[in-house]
Motif scaffolding. Sequence first.
Motif, PDB file in Angstrom:
ATOM      1  N   UNK A   1       0.825  -1.209   0.000  1.00 54.27           N
ATOM      2  CA  UNK A   1       0.000   0.000   0.000  1.00 54.27           C
ATOM      3  C   UNK A   1       0.852   1.248   0.000  1.00 54.27           C
ATOM      4  N   UNK A   2       0.211   2.349   0.343  1.00 51.95           N
ATOM      5  CA  UNK A   2       0.900   3.624   0.470  1.00 51.95           C
ATOM      6  C   UNK A   2       0.796   4.090   1.913  1.00 51.95           C
ATOM      7  N   UNK A   3       1.941   4.424   2.510  1.00 50.03           N
ATOM      8  CA  UNK A   3       1.952   4.883   3.896  1.00 50.03           C
ATOM      9  C   UNK A   3       1.912   6.412   3.946  1.00 50.03           C
ATOM     10  N   UNK A   4       1.136   6.913   4.896  1.00 46.51           N
ATOM     11  CA  UNK A   4       1.035   8.345   5.156  1.00 46.51           C
ATOM     12  C   UNK A   4       1.568   8.588   6.570  1.00 46.51           C
ATOM     13  N   UNK A   5       2.683   9.278   6.691  1.00 44.46           N
ATOM     14  CA  UNK A   5       3.257   9.558   8.006  1.00 44.46           C
ATOM     15  C   UNK A   5       2.462  10.676   8.673  1.00 44.46           C
ATOM     16  N   UNK A   6       1.727  10.315   9.711  1.00 40.04           N
ATOM     17  CA  UNK A   6       0.896  11.272  10.457  1.00 40.04           C
ATOM     18  C   UNK A   6       0.996  10.949  11.945  1.00 40.04           C
ATOM     19  N   UNK A   7       0.768  11.917  12.817  1.00 45.75           N
ATOM     20  CA  UNK A   7       0.818  11.637  14.256  1.00 45.75           C
ATOM     21  C   UNK A   7      -0.342  10.754  14.702  1.00 45.75           C
ATOM     22  N   UNK A   8      -0.183  10.138  15.855  1.00 47.06           N
ATOM     23  CA  UNK A   8      -1.256   9.334  16.452  1.00 47.06           C
ATOM     24  C   UNK A   8      -2.473  10.224  16.686  1.00 47.06           C
TER      25      UNK A   8
END
Length: 371
Positions: free
Chosen positions: A266-273
């Motif tokens: 897939x595609x990962x999106x770096x975002x905070x919790x």
Amino acid sequence: MRDTIADMCSRRRHRLLVGLRSRCRRHPLPVSVLLIASAVLVARPTAAEGGATGLSGDSEVSARVARLYEDAAAATQRYELGRREAEAQRAEALRLEELLTRERAQIAALHEDLGRMARAHYRQGGGMPYAARMLLAGDPEEMIRGHRAARQAEKTIDNAVARSRHAEARLAADEAKARQRWEELDRRTAALATTKRSLEKKLEEARWTLQGQADTSAAAGSCRGAVRLDQPGTVAAHAWVAPVRTYELSAGFGSGGGRWANRHTGQDFAVPIGTPVRAVGAGRVVRVSCGGPFGIEIVVRHPDGYCTQYAHLAAVTVEQGEPVSAGQWIGQSGTTGNSTGPHLHFEVRVTPEPGSGIDPVPWLLRHGVEL
């Protein structure tokens, strides 16, 4: 019937605990592992219980994270707006400083002219009393001309003195104005930064509380049930949107690495919790599950037959079978399952099952969403 099932579950847990103890005697394990395993077996809720037990506390934490997320976003916007206004004020303050520099130069020039005129006036007898000048005058006309010249010189000096005083007063006012601008600028910037830091600290604490609850659910393999959050006030303007509003793209489809058995699916999106996760388009929730490599995950089937997966979540806000619309908050990002840090794992699949994924980036682009 319920009592019979409860008895069967109780006997099963008892047999598993006995098996663990006997295995421990044959193959000693760390005490912490046995304690964790025992706690999971004894305290693990059933799927039915997972939606009710502790829901109010979970909802409170999720809602707090969502509120703080919005507040922090608003505070960041205010901070950025304040920063731009501060830059404008800084430019104005610098302009005032340039004006002050010119005014100081003009005052210095006025003082120099005033001194020169005073010296010339003195050399021409301007410092003598009027009676003495009459006695020394050769004739009345000469006296009258001298008197007129003296009066004109005195008037010029008086005007120069007045201009100098006016310029000094204006300089003092402008210096006070510039000083006030700088002080206001410093106070406002400091206040905005303090508010932003305070919100970010509270949000960070709430995020890890939420993640702790999510880890407990993922370890037990039982979801807590949907946490109902206030949806964003604005409705999505397009039929398709990105799964998160702000992000940084990290691992892409097909990339290699030691974290995956084959290739990244897939595609990962770096975002905070705690970041709100959105349904990319209208559809229906076909899966909400916990545990396993994807941790807490949601799968949505769309009218065109494709499915989208949202994985490694910290909380879900929808139930299986529930319809969703584009841009609707369906969960909150986290780092459950096989995850090395907070992010959203997003997949586009031909079926709801793993292994049927396609590259999400061109698929979203065909739907008008450019990442």
